[in-house]
Design an enzyme around this catalytic site. Sequence first.
Site, mmCIF file in Angstrom:
data_model
loop_
_atom_site.group_PDB
_atom_site.id
_atom_site.type_symbol
_atom_site.label_atom_id
_atom_site.label_comp_id
_atom_site.label_asym_id
_atom_site.label_seq_id
_atom_site.Cartn_x
_atom_site.Cartn_y
_atom_site.Cartn_z
ATOM 1 N N CYS A 41 0.860 -1.191 0.000
ATOM 2 C CA CYS A 41 0.000 0.000 0.000
ATOM 3 C C CYS A 41 0.895 1.239 0.000
ATOM 4 O O CYS A 41 1.604 1.500 0.971
ATOM 5 C CB CYS A 41 -0.902 -0.021 1.238
ATOM 6 S SG CYS A 41 -1.727 1.541 1.593
ATOM 7 N N CYS A 44 0.094 3.739 2.725
ATOM 8 C CA CYS A 44 0.606 3.270 4.017
ATOM 9 C C CYS A 44 2.098 3.582 4.131
ATOM 10 O O CYS A 44 2.565 4.042 5.181
ATOM 11 C CB CYS A 44 0.375 1.776 4.173
ATOM 12 S SG CYS A 44 -1.355 1.278 4.079
#
Length: 125
Positions: A41, A44
Amino acid sequence: MAADTSTTADDRPVDLDTGDDLDAFLATHDVALVEFYTKGCTLCQSVEPVLGTVATATDVAVATVNPRTDLSLVEAYGVRSVPTLVLFVDGAPVDRLAEGFVGVERVLELIRTHAPERVPEDGTA
């Protein structure tokens, strides 16, 4: 990896593997910020430096956990997207940010709302 069980906030985020690790981490820190993330991600990954700054600049324990390693975390903490940041006070979730990338000031604002004594008085990170 097992949770860090120190009673003070660390200077960097602690990586947790399971719900048991998270429970142990929360049991040893009265105020904690936890990022729920997934590998790969990019949002993230972009939050990682923010978490490092928050861990260094505040008296808040910071951890990261991938709910894919323990799917019970998804339901237990209502993780619907990543990254999701959850602020815990005395082991209970009190607030969350699940709006994609968030900067240091937004995270500090969240902490100030629930634990103002944990953020430096000058208000900067």
